[in-house]
Motif scaffolding. Structure first.
Motif, mmCIF file in Angstrom:
data_model
loop_
_atom_site.group_PDB
_atom_site.id
_atom_site.type_symbol
_atom_site.label_atom_id
_atom_site.label_comp_id
_atom_site.label_asym_id
_atom_site.label_seq_id
_atom_site.Cartn_x
_atom_site.Cartn_y
_atom_site.Cartn_z
ATOM 1 N N ALA A 368 0.845 -1.267 -0.030
ATOM 2 C CA ALA A 368 -0.058 0.217 -0.079
ATOM 3 C C ALA A 368 1.053 1.192 -0.089
ATOM 4 C CB ALA A 368 -0.780 0.086 1.136
ATOM 5 N N ILE A 369 0.387 2.123 -0.970
ATOM 6 C CA ILE A 369 1.425 3.335 -0.829
ATOM 7 C C ILE A 369 0.620 4.726 -0.502
ATOM 8 C CG2 ILE A 369 2.770 4.846 -2.540
ATOM 9 C CD1 ILE A 369 1.788 1.532 -4.080
ATOM 10 N N LEU A 370 1.011 5.443 0.334
ATOM 11 C CA LEU A 370 0.245 6.548 0.737
ATOM 12 C C LEU A 370 1.197 7.905 0.476
ATOM 13 C CD1 LEU A 370 -0.995 7.175 4.325
ATOM 14 C CD2 LEU A 370 0.294 8.944 3.295
ATOM 15 N N PHE A 371 0.611 8.692 -0.475
ATOM 16 C CA PHE A 371 0.843 10.234 -0.493
ATOM 17 C C PHE A 371 0.272 11.228 0.431
ATOM 18 C CE2 PHE A 371 3.045 8.362 -3.971
ATOM 19 C CZ PHE A 371 4.167 9.111 -4.326
ATOM 20 N N ALA A 372 0.794 12.211 0.886
ATOM 21 C CA ALA A 372 0.138 13.214 1.487
ATOM 22 C C ALA A 372 0.783 14.443 1.230
ATOM 23 C CB ALA A 372 0.088 13.135 3.191
ATOM 24 N N ASP A 373 -0.111 15.638 1.243
ATOM 25 C CA ASP A 373 0.387 17.013 0.897
ATOM 26 C C ASP A 373 -0.115 18.110 1.676
ATOM 27 O OD1 ASP A 373 2.328 18.127 -0.792
ATOM 28 O OD2 ASP A 373 0.747 18.667 -2.414
ATOM 29 N N GLY A 426 7.401 -6.707 3.009
ATOM 30 C CA GLY A 426 7.815 -7.828 3.923
ATOM 31 C C GLY A 426 6.690 -8.286 4.555
ATOM 32 N N GLU A 427 5.390 -7.802 4.582
ATOM 33 C CA GLU A 427 4.354 -8.629 5.185
ATOM 34 C C GLU A 427 3.291 -8.925 4.006
ATOM 35 O OE1 GLU A 427 3.532 -6.136 9.202
ATOM 36 O OE2 GLU A 427 4.274 -4.876 7.442
ATOM 37 N N ASN A 428 2.007 -8.250 4.150
ATOM 38 C CA ASN A 428 1.234 -8.637 3.044
ATOM 39 C C ASN A 428 0.244 -7.500 2.531
ATOM 40 O OD1 ASN A 428 -1.263 -8.718 4.505
ATOM 41 N ND2 ASN A 428 -0.139 -10.300 5.380
ATOM 42 N N VAL A 429 -0.214 -7.377 1.410
ATOM 43 C CA VAL A 429 -0.817 -6.102 1.045
ATOM 44 C C VAL A 429 -2.088 -5.695 2.086
ATOM 45 C CG1 VAL A 429 -2.409 -7.260 -0.789
ATOM 46 C CG2 VAL A 429 -1.671 -4.834 -0.762
ATOM 47 N N GLY A 430 -2.619 -6.907 2.513
ATOM 48 C CA GLY A 430 -3.758 -6.483 3.574
ATOM 49 C C GLY A 430 -3.327 -5.914 4.812
ATOM 50 N N GLU A 431 -2.413 -6.352 5.490
ATOM 51 C CA GLU A 431 -1.475 -5.525 6.697
ATOM 52 C C GLU A 431 -1.405 -4.399 6.123
ATOM 53 O OE1 GLU A 431 -1.833 -6.692 9.371
ATOM 54 O OE2 GLU A 431 -0.603 -5.446 10.335
ATOM 55 N N GLY A 432 -0.788 -4.433 4.994
ATOM 56 C CA GLY A 432 -0.132 -2.980 4.345
ATOM 57 C C GLY A 432 -1.355 -1.945 4.367
ATOM 58 N N ALA A 433 -2.449 -2.255 3.719
ATOM 59 C CA ALA A 433 -3.542 -1.551 3.566
ATOM 60 C C ALA A 433 -4.234 -0.950 4.728
ATOM 61 C CB ALA A 433 -4.591 -2.283 2.881
ATOM 62 N N ALA A 515 -9.268 -0.958 -4.115
ATOM 63 C CA ALA A 515 -8.266 -2.017 -4.124
ATOM 64 C C ALA A 515 -7.887 -1.947 -2.532
ATOM 65 C CB ALA A 515 -6.989 -1.953 -4.929
ATOM 66 N N VAL A 516 -7.618 -0.778 -1.889
ATOM 67 C CA VAL A 516 -7.205 -0.564 -0.613
ATOM 68 C C VAL A 516 -8.116 -1.309 0.355
ATOM 69 C CG1 VAL A 516 -6.527 1.098 1.177
ATOM 70 C CG2 VAL A 516 -5.690 1.240 -0.997
ATOM 71 N N ALA A 517 -9.617 -0.693 -0.011
ATOM 72 C CA ALA A 517 -10.770 -1.013 1.067
ATOM 73 C C ALA A 517 -10.737 -2.691 0.983
ATOM 74 C CB ALA A 517 -11.879 -0.634 0.449
ATOM 75 N N LEU A 541 -10.973 3.015 -12.339
ATOM 76 C CA LEU A 541 -10.638 2.736 -10.867
ATOM 77 C C LEU A 541 -11.716 3.442 -10.134
ATOM 78 C CD1 LEU A 541 -7.959 1.923 -9.149
ATOM 79 C CD2 LEU A 541 -7.594 4.237 -9.002
ATOM 80 N N THR A 542 -12.227 2.558 -8.891
ATOM 81 C CA THR A 542 -13.210 3.028 -8.084
ATOM 82 C C THR A 542 -12.476 3.445 -6.824
ATOM 83 O OG1 THR A 542 -14.638 1.128 -8.903
ATOM 84 C CG2 THR A 542 -15.112 2.153 -6.780
ATOM 85 N N VAL A 543 -12.856 4.779 -6.731
ATOM 86 C CA VAL A 543 -12.087 5.361 -5.391
ATOM 87 C C VAL A 543 -13.199 5.762 -4.372
ATOM 88 C CG1 VAL A 543 -10.217 6.267 -6.852
ATOM 89 C CG2 VAL A 543 -12.165 7.689 -6.195
ATOM 90 N N ILE A 544 -13.006 5.965 -3.073
ATOM 91 C CA ILE A 544 -13.626 6.167 -1.957
ATOM 92 C C ILE A 544 -13.187 7.567 -1.482
ATOM 93 C CG2 ILE A 544 -14.491 5.668 0.179
ATOM 94 C CD1 ILE A 544 -13.537 2.484 -0.766
ATOM 95 N N ALA A 545 -14.092 8.477 -1.373
ATOM 96 C CA ALA A 545 -13.641 9.866 -0.781
ATOM 97 C C ALA A 545 -14.062 9.826 0.745
ATOM 98 C CB ALA A 545 -14.244 10.906 -1.622
ATOM 99 N N ILE A 546 -13.150 10.180 1.438
ATOM 100 C CA ILE A 546 -13.438 10.358 3.027
ATOM 101 C C ILE A 546 -13.213 11.826 3.375
ATOM 102 C CG2 ILE A 546 -12.861 9.418 5.339
ATOM 103 C CD1 ILE A 546 -13.514 7.210 3.486
ATOM 104 N N GLU A 547 -14.207 12.571 4.019
ATOM 105 C CA GLU A 547 -13.981 14.118 4.232
ATOM 106 C C GLU A 547 -12.839 14.116 5.207
ATOM 107 O OE1 GLU A 547 -17.345 16.060 5.271
ATOM 108 O OE2 GLU A 547 -16.234 18.148 5.447
ATOM 109 N N ASN A 548 -12.932 13.396 6.565
ATOM 110 C CA ASN A 548 -12.279 13.583 7.713
ATOM 111 C C ASN A 548 -11.661 12.325 8.048
ATOM 112 O OD1 ASN A 548 -11.124 14.207 10.099
ATOM 113 N ND2 ASN A 548 -12.742 15.434 10.881
ATOM 114 N N ALA A 549 -10.381 12.102 7.409
ATOM 115 C CA ALA A 549 -9.689 10.945 7.903
ATOM 116 C C ALA A 549 -9.356 10.701 9.252
ATOM 117 C CB ALA A 549 -8.418 10.835 7.372
ATOM 118 N N ALA A 550 -9.619 11.756 10.226
ATOM 119 C CA ALA A 550 -9.491 11.521 11.523
ATOM 120 C C ALA A 550 -10.540 10.699 12.168
ATOM 121 C CB ALA A 550 -9.263 12.836 12.313
#
Ligand code: FES
Length: 582
Positions: A368-373, A426-433, A515-517, A541-550
């Motif tokens: 899983a790859i995360l970008f933040a800006d 080094g783990e798996n993508v489920g754990e990574g997500a 894919a992450v979900a 690609l299907t994406v999910i939008a989350i307004e407040n990640a907190a």
């Protein structure tokens, strides 16, 4: 077991025995700082061991170490060595010459003449007499210790724990000979004062035992013989080496390097020696002892004519998960032309010799790859002093970095005011997500803390956009020089970056791919979904939008506390859809 293994291991173990002997000798010397009596009292158990059950080990280790030193210079095709290797070689060959008289006058004389070489006697003969014997003993002390410490350092520095223990080991390495010398000098001065009394001197010599002038002359004559033999041996070995080199040169082979350089060497010269002879920089952290693997090369042509790898070479190669056609340049001695590619830069460090996960060398893995800006930070920074900008950014980076690390992720890099992080290596993508989602939630929460903390310094709160995608990426250590780091490249990485950019469009804090979900086993049933085709991707690609990640609810407990229908992931009330399809 092949001879190379035997030589290497015998050299190591014999060296360790000699170092143990030297250590106990220094400790005994150091007691001279307490008193001559304390020094003398400790000599008894010391002598009992090293002249009793320890004698075969000590004598054997000394003999083996010296013989192997001769063997190693005979086998060497090249004396183009690193500076530390030269230093260790010269120190090592000095030891027997400096040690000869001490060994003959103490160990040999006690065994043959039956004398008791007490500390008083040795100090009287060396310290009180002054002159060359004193200088010789002092030099011997430091030369032998330095030679042993260099060997120990270049062996231990390949161990993962060594870097941390190094300061303590350095302290011991400095303190021990210093204390030993001070103890020797202090006791020497005491003996010098005592020796002014003829009665004490006579009693001391009586305690040593009968040693006639003829026997003393024998000791010095034997020393001369030993030294002469030693010098003759060195000359003979060097001469034999020259003959051997000439003999092998009759059949020369060519070693080619991919950058167009090549060298003609005698058949049987190791590839590392060939590189050194040709002046081609070649990594060799262990100095060609077959331990570190940093000299490894990929054989591009002529592999089938190379002698097979020995058991020890195979062990070292498997430790670093070396691929097909990879050999240790210091161990393989071609007898036919080869083309080789050194795999590590010449400045490789002991870190490169550590057993490391295979993915560091390049592997396609599902992660899983995360970008933040930061949003609108450029505009915000225009009204700030550079110091304030750096201060704010560092607070922000710390908040993001701790969130990623706490979630078990790897911070790939900070780019401007952005962050890239990888999860599940080094783990798996489920754990990574799951970890990436946890990191996103914690990043949002940490940002709230930063905004509270910097409320007086900011015109408006910092805002962040986060994109997460999961998929196959090529992971490995990439870069140049000190800028080498673990990173990932590939379509999944680009997609994650584009999802982060979409947070502006959807006016939300987090956009994650379906894919992450799925990998995380979460449905996000209440969150708006969008089907879109990203630039450069053929498949929608299907994406999910989350307004407040907190406010992400990621566990069963968290979800049951949330209002709304049962779903695998329920967003809090504040989560708003940004239902637009790109
Ligand atoms: S130089 Fe260390 S294994 Fe070859």
């Amino acid at each position: 077991m092949r001879p190379a293994v035997t030589i290497r291991q015998l050299r190591l173990w014999s060296g360790l025995v000699l170092l143990v002997y030297l250590t106990s000798h220094f400790l005994n010397h150091a007691l001279g700082l307490v008193s001559l009596d304390a020094m003398e009292a400790a000599r008894e158990p010391f002598g009992w061991f090293w002249r009793g059950i320890g004698l075969p080990f000590l004598a054997g280790a000394l003999l083996v170490h010296v013989v192997l030193a001769f063997v190693s210079i005979y086998l060497r095709r090249s004396f183009r060595l690193a500076r530390w290797e030269w230093f260790q070689l010269v120190l090592g060959f000095s030891v027997p010459a400096l040690l000869a008289v001490h060994l003959i006058a103490t160990l040999w004389a006690s065994l043959i003449f039956g004398i008791e070489p007490t500390y008083e006697f040795v100090l009287f003969a060396t310290w009180v007499g002054g002159g060359w014997p004193t200088v010789q003993q002092t030099i011997l002390l430091f030369v032998a210790w330095l030679h042993g410490c260099i060997g120990l350092h270049f062996w231990l520095r390949l161990k993962p724990w060594y870097a941390q223990s190094q300061p303590y080991l350095y302290a011991v390495a400095l303190l021990l000979p210093a204390l030993g010398f001070l103890g020797f000098a202090s006791a020497g001065r005491a003996v010098a004062i005592l020796a002014e009394d003829p009665a004490w001197l006579a009693a001391m010599l009586a305690r040593v035992g009968p040693l006639s002038d003829a026997q003393i002359a024998d000791i010095y004559a034997l020393e001369k013989w030993v030294l002469g033999l030693y010098v003759a041996l060195i000359a003979a070995v060097l001469a034999a080496r020259t003959v051997r080199k000439w003999w092998h040169r009759r059949r020369s082979i060519r070693i080619d390097y991919p950058d167009g350089r090549s060298i003609e060497v005698g058949a049987g010269t190791s590839i590392l020696e060939a590189s050194r002879l040709a002046g081609i920089p070649h990594a060799s952290v262990c100095g060609g002892r077959g331990r570190c693997s940093t000299c490894r090369v990929r054989v591009l042509a002529g592999a089938e004519q190379l002698p097979p790898a020995s058991a020890s070479e195979r062990i070292v190669l498997s430790r670093v998960i070396a691929g097909e056609g990879v050999r240790l340049a210091c161990q393989v001695r071609p007898t036919a032309p080869v083309t080789v590619l050194p795999l590590l830069p010449a400045g490789a460090s002991p870190r490169d010799a550590q057993p490391r996960p295979g993915y560091l060398q390049g592997k396609e893995v599902e992660i899983a790859i995360l970008f933040a800006d930061l949003r609108a930070f450029t505009a915000l920074s225009e009204h700030k002093l550079p110091y304030d900008v750096v201060f704010i950014l560092n607070r922000y980076f710390r908040a993001m970095g701790t969130a990623v690390e706490a979630a078990g992720g790897h911070i790939d890099k900070f780019i401007g005011d952005g962050v890239m992080a990888l999860f599940g290596i080094g783990e798996n993508v489920g754990e990574g997500a799951r970890c990436a989602l946890e990191a996103a939630r914690q990043m949002a929460r940490n940002l709230e803390d930063v905004n509270r903390l910097l409320a007086h310094d900011l015109d408006e709160p910092l805002r962040i956009g986060i994109g997460i995608h999961a998929g196959a990426a090529i992971v490995g250590e990439m870069g140049y020089g000190r800028a080498i780091s673990l990173t990932a490249v590939g379509d999944a990485v680009n997609t994650a970056s584009r999802l982060e950019a979409l947070t502006k469009e959807f006016t939300c804090q987090l956009v994650l791919s379906d894919a992450v979900a799925r990998a995380a086993g979460l449905a996000f049933a209440d969150a708006p979904r969008h089907e879109l085709t990203l630039r450069g991707r053929a498949v929608p690609l299907t994406v999910i939008a989350i307004e407040n990640a907190a406010l992400l609810a990621l566990s069963d407990t968290e979800r049951s506390a949330e209002p709304g229908p049962a779903a695998e992931a329920v967003l809090a009330d504040e989560t708003v859809a940004a239902a637009e399809t790109v």
